[in-house]
Design an enzyme around this catalytic site. Structure first.
Site, PDB file in Angstrom:
ATOM      1  CG  ASP A 256      25.687 -19.031  31.290  1.00  0.00           C
ATOM      2  OD1 ASP A 256      24.805 -19.835  30.904  1.00  0.00           O
ATOM      3  OD2 ASP A 256      25.653 -18.465  32.398  1.00  0.00           O
TER       4      ASP A 256
ATOM      5  CG  ASP B 281      23.993 -21.278  33.897  1.00  0.00           C
ATOM      6  OD1 ASP B 281      23.394 -21.583  32.836  1.00  0.00           O
ATOM      7  OD2 ASP B 281      23.641 -20.326  34.627  1.00  0.00           O
TER       8      ASP B 281
ATOM      9  CB  SER C   1      22.130 -17.310  30.520  1.00  0.00           C
ATOM     10  OG  SER C   1      21.789 -18.643  30.771  1.00  0.00           O
TER      11      SER C   1
ATOM     12  CG  ASP D 137      22.626 -22.157  29.354  1.00  0.00           C
ATOM     13  OD1 ASP D 137      23.621 -22.879  29.599  1.00  0.00           O
ATOM     14  OD2 ASP D 137      22.136 -21.383  30.187  1.00  0.00           O
TER      15      ASP D 137
END
Length: 452
Positions: free
Chosen positions: A248, A250, A104, A246
């Site tokens: 990833d 999400d 992340s 960010d």
């Protein structure tokens, strides 16, 4: 063995804490545990595996794929895609397991393994605990049951995942984005190609920064944890708004046309009003966490919307939403879940919906976000301490009680251990920013002395 799973999967320094052997073993254990739980229901299981662009993701992906295939699971590799894309495809393709390799917002040397169950939902704590137990049993000598011959899993690439996910995003938008200029900061991460494509297909004029991942530059001075580049780019290009993801993707934070940050609480406030207007905000309720700004709660009460607060972590927000049938929830950090369209936080979807609200109303993002006033909030991260004792230290309890007496009804204090990093987070909210900083600084010093 300490618990491997944190609030968001298993994370650590790749090839040091998170090794190929660990990734392979956890994948085999996950396959066995889900089989024992009846997830596969007598059919040949399938897994969707994706990753962010980190260099370490290449060997970790190979380890995860090998582990799953060796346990008799067919694997669809979707390549570099956001975490919510892997969750979506796990559900859309009817897969039994989803696996995302990402740390992340963490720095490049870290990586992580996150599992999804059927439908693209995060695993329950008890399943994660069982996976750890089975993994540890094998590590200490208990053999795996291993299929042979035609029983081993087959591995193939699913290149259609990109277009299928983008089409899903466009399909749930309430209106197009024609006439908007949007700057996207992709954090050199998993959404570097997906997010610009989705915004462009939706009609926006797109300017991108942080969209050239090389495996080593993810989150480096850009993305949702470093907004200065996005602020400057929005002003430079005269854009209507900016969106930051960010690593990833999400999560989503935003910047208005003047370059001012719009955090997750403000995004939730804007979307809550839009969804209520459209009759989509079930029970007129939005779910936040104990970190939600007091100004957010005040604004929702004024607008006749209930705020339910959970422990920090989007998994706890999601649990509350699923249990009570709520449609919208999220965190101040930018994890926003729109449960009718996603099973986890989806930064690209959130950004698209925020932009769609601007386009539909003709109002600026600053005007829309003005529905709430953020009270001063100071967050201090205290590293290199024994975070497990944050709730049991008498010295810390005394310091917190003194701080709460000082702040009175106009502020609050929250101390918690990070679920993804070795540190304690100190949050202080007050009517005056200088008071908040002073109290947070004193508490951080006590954390260091008491837990160091």
């Amino acid at each position: 063995m300490g618990r491997l799973f944190g609030t968001d999967g298993v994370r650590g320094v790749a090839n040091a804490d998170l090794t190929a052997e660990l990734a392979l073993g956890l994948s085999v254990a996950a396959a066995h545990v889900l089989a024992e739980a009846g997830t596969f229901e007598g059919h040949r299981p399938t897994a969707v595996v994706g990753r962010d662009p980190r260099a370490s993701g290449e060997f970790l992906e190979a380890a995860v794929v090998a582990g799953l295939a060796s346990a008799g699971v067919d694997v669809l590799r979707v390549g570099v895609l956001p975490t919510p894309a892997v969750a979506y495809l796990t559900g859309a393709l009817g897969a039994d397991i989803g696996v995302m390799l990402s740390a992340s917002h963490n720095a490049m040397p870290d990586n992580g393994v996150k599992f999804f169950a059927r439908g693209g939902h995060k695993l329950a704590d008890e399943l994660e605990d069982r996976i750890e137990t089975v993994y540890e049993q094998h590590r200490t000598g208990e053999p795996w049951a291993r299929p042979t011959g035609a029983g081993v899993g087959r591995v193939s690439d699913y290149a259609e995942g990109f277009d299928r996910y983008v089409a899903h995003l466009i399909g749930v938008l309430p209106n197009r984005l024609d006439g908007l200029k949007v700057v996207l900061d992709e954090a050199h991460g998993a959404a570097a190609h997906v997010s610009p494509e989705a915004f462009a297909r939706a009609g926006a004029e797109v300017v991108t920064i942080g969209a050239e991942p090389d495996g080593l530059n993810i989150n480096e001075g850009c993305g949702s944890t470093h907004l200065s580049l996005l602020r400057a780019a929005v002003v430079e290009h005269g854009a209507d708004l900016g969106i930051a993801h960010d690593g990833d993707a999400d999560r989503c934070l935003a910047v208005d046309g003047a370059g001012e940050e719009i955090d997750g609480d403000q995004i939730l406030a804007v979307l809550a009003l839009a969804m209520r207007e459209a009759g989509q905000l079930r029970k007129d309720t939005v779910v936040g966490t104990v970190m939600s700004n007091l100004g957010f709660k005040i604004a929702m009460e004024r607008e006749g919307i209930q705020l339910v607060q959970t422990a920090v972590g989007d998994r706890y927000v999601l649990e509350s939403m699923k249990a009570e049938g709520y449609a919208l929830g999220g965190e101040q950090s930018g994890h926003v879940i729109v449960l009718d369209h996603a099973t986890t936080g989806d930064g690209t979807l959130t950004g698209l919906m925020l932009a769609a609200r601007v386009a539909a109303t003709g109002r600026s993002l600053a005007d829309l976000a003005g529905v709430m006033e953020r009270l001063p909030q100071v967050l201090v991260n205290v590293p290199d301490v024994d975070k497990s004792r944050v709730s049991t230290s008498p010295e810390l309890a005394t310091a917190v009680a003194e701080a709460e007496r000082e702040l009175g009804a106009t502020g609050r204090v929250l101390l918690r251990q990070s679920g993804t990093e070795p540190l304690v987070r100190v949050m202080v909210e007050a009517a005056d920013i200088e008071q908040a900083r002073a109290v947070a600084g004193r508490l951080a010093d006590v954390v260091k002395s008491a837990l160091g």
